[in-house]
Design a protein around this motif. Sequence first.
Motif, short mmCIF file in Angstrom:
data_model
loop_
_atom_site.label_atom_id
_atom_site.label_comp_id
_atom_site.label_asym_id
_atom_site.label_seq_id
_atom_site.Cartn_x
_atom_site.Cartn_y
_atom_site.Cartn_z
N GLY A 148 58.69 12.28 28.09
CA GLY A 148 57.71 11.95 29.13
C GLY A 148 58.23 11.02 30.20
O GLY A 148 57.63 10.91 31.27
N ASN A 149 59.36 10.35 29.93
CA ASN A 149 59.90 9.41 30.90
C ASN A 149 61.06 10.01 31.71
O ASN A 149 61.75 9.30 32.44
CB ASN A 149 60.40 8.15 30.16
CG ASN A 149 60.54 6.96 31.06
OD1 ASN A 149 59.72 6.75 31.95
ND2 ASN A 149 61.58 6.17 30.85
N LEU A 150 61.26 11.33 31.58
CA LEU A 150 62.40 12.00 32.21
C LEU A 150 61.92 12.99 33.27
O LEU A 150 60.79 13.49 33.20
CB LEU A 150 63.22 12.75 31.15
CG LEU A 150 63.71 11.92 29.96
CD1 LEU A 150 64.38 12.83 28.94
CD2 LEU A 150 64.66 10.81 30.40
N ASP A 151 62.79 13.29 34.24
CA ASP A 151 62.45 14.33 35.21
C ASP A 151 62.43 15.68 34.52
O ASP A 151 62.93 15.84 33.39
CB ASP A 151 63.44 14.33 36.37
CG ASP A 151 64.86 14.66 35.93
OD1 ASP A 151 65.15 15.85 35.70
OD2 ASP A 151 65.68 13.73 35.79
N GLU A 152 61.87 16.70 35.18
CA GLU A 152 61.61 17.98 34.53
C GLU A 152 62.88 18.65 34.01
O GLU A 152 62.91 19.14 32.88
CB GLU A 152 60.90 18.92 35.50
CG GLU A 152 60.49 20.24 34.85
CD GLU A 152 59.62 21.10 35.75
OE1 GLU A 152 59.99 22.27 35.97
OE2 GLU A 152 58.60 20.60 36.25
N ALA A 153 63.93 18.66 34.81
CA ALA A 153 65.16 19.34 34.40
C ALA A 153 65.79 18.64 33.19
O ALA A 153 66.19 19.29 32.21
CB ALA A 153 66.16 19.39 35.55
N THR A 154 65.85 17.31 33.24
CA THR A 154 66.40 16.55 32.11
C THR A 154 65.51 16.70 30.89
O THR A 154 65.99 16.84 29.77
CB THR A 154 66.54 15.06 32.48
OG1 THR A 154 67.33 14.95 33.66
CG2 THR A 154 67.20 14.28 31.37
N SER A 155 64.20 16.68 31.11
CA SER A 155 63.24 16.84 30.03
C SER A 155 63.46 18.16 29.29
O SER A 155 63.49 18.20 28.06
CB SER A 155 61.81 16.79 30.57
OG SER A 155 60.87 17.07 29.56
N ASP A 156 63.66 19.24 30.04
CA ASP A 156 63.89 20.54 29.43
C ASP A 156 65.15 20.54 28.57
O ASP A 156 65.17 21.09 27.47
CB ASP A 156 63.99 21.62 30.51
CG ASP A 156 62.63 21.99 31.09
OD1 ASP A 156 61.60 21.54 30.55
OD2 ASP A 156 62.60 22.72 32.10
N ARG A 157 66.22 19.93 29.10
CA ARG A 157 67.48 19.91 28.36
C ARG A 157 67.36 19.09 27.08
O ARG A 157 67.80 19.53 26.01
CB ARG A 157 68.60 19.31 29.23
CG ARG A 157 69.10 20.23 30.33
CD ARG A 157 70.44 19.76 30.88
NE ARG A 157 70.38 18.41 31.44
CZ ARG A 157 70.05 18.14 32.70
NH1 ARG A 157 69.72 19.13 33.53
NH2 ARG A 157 70.03 16.90 33.13
#
Length: 228
Positions: A178-187
């Motif tokens: 929840g604290n990450l941007d979308e691309a990083t979150s997905d990875r």
Amino acid sequence: MSKSSQPAVVELKGLTRSFEQGGVRIDVLRGIDLSVGSGEIVALLGPSGSGKSTMLQAVGLLEGGFGGRIAIAGEEASQMPADERTRLRRNYLGFVYQFHHLLPDFNATENVVLPQLVKGTPRPDAEERARSLLTSLGLQERMDHRPSQLSGGEQQRVAVARALANRPHLVLADEPTGNLDEATSDRVLAQFLELVRGEGSAALVATHNERLAAKMDRVVRLHDGMLE
């Protein structure tokens, strides 16, 4: 595909939690029934403030005040004394939070080694386990870096490795990306799910993100203190 036919790692029956605020009783959880099978990854979906974190605190045996039954790996935990609850947490549970909560004065490897030492794992074995987990998460070049030297995604991957260090039966993850941007979150989520599945652990993952929830084995929705 649901794996709920397998033995339950956690079973909740009639779980309740209420708070008093300004003389008003607030029912956060109003009779939760849930069973998570061995190796099953379940998304706990609900908006902010719906009680997801409160429910994970109950399952994680992190505080008292809950009504109903909580069984971890077949052991009735609801009325256990504090030392027995600590034993269950140490032996059966792993935790990943929205913020990594890594120890700032220790490097990535040391952060993954420490919970193993607390459990009594010999240091050489703990270090080997830490290196294996961090490598599987693509952090082989970052093992000697402290949290402040890592990106947000790297910090969260170290937190994932730490949660799995003691081979928990169940990983509890509260908005783990929840604290990450979308691309990083997905990875990070993809690596988290791959590692949890590879380890054979079950997981209960609280999120408000429908897209992320769809990548898990099963989705349960928390609304108005009850599961839908």
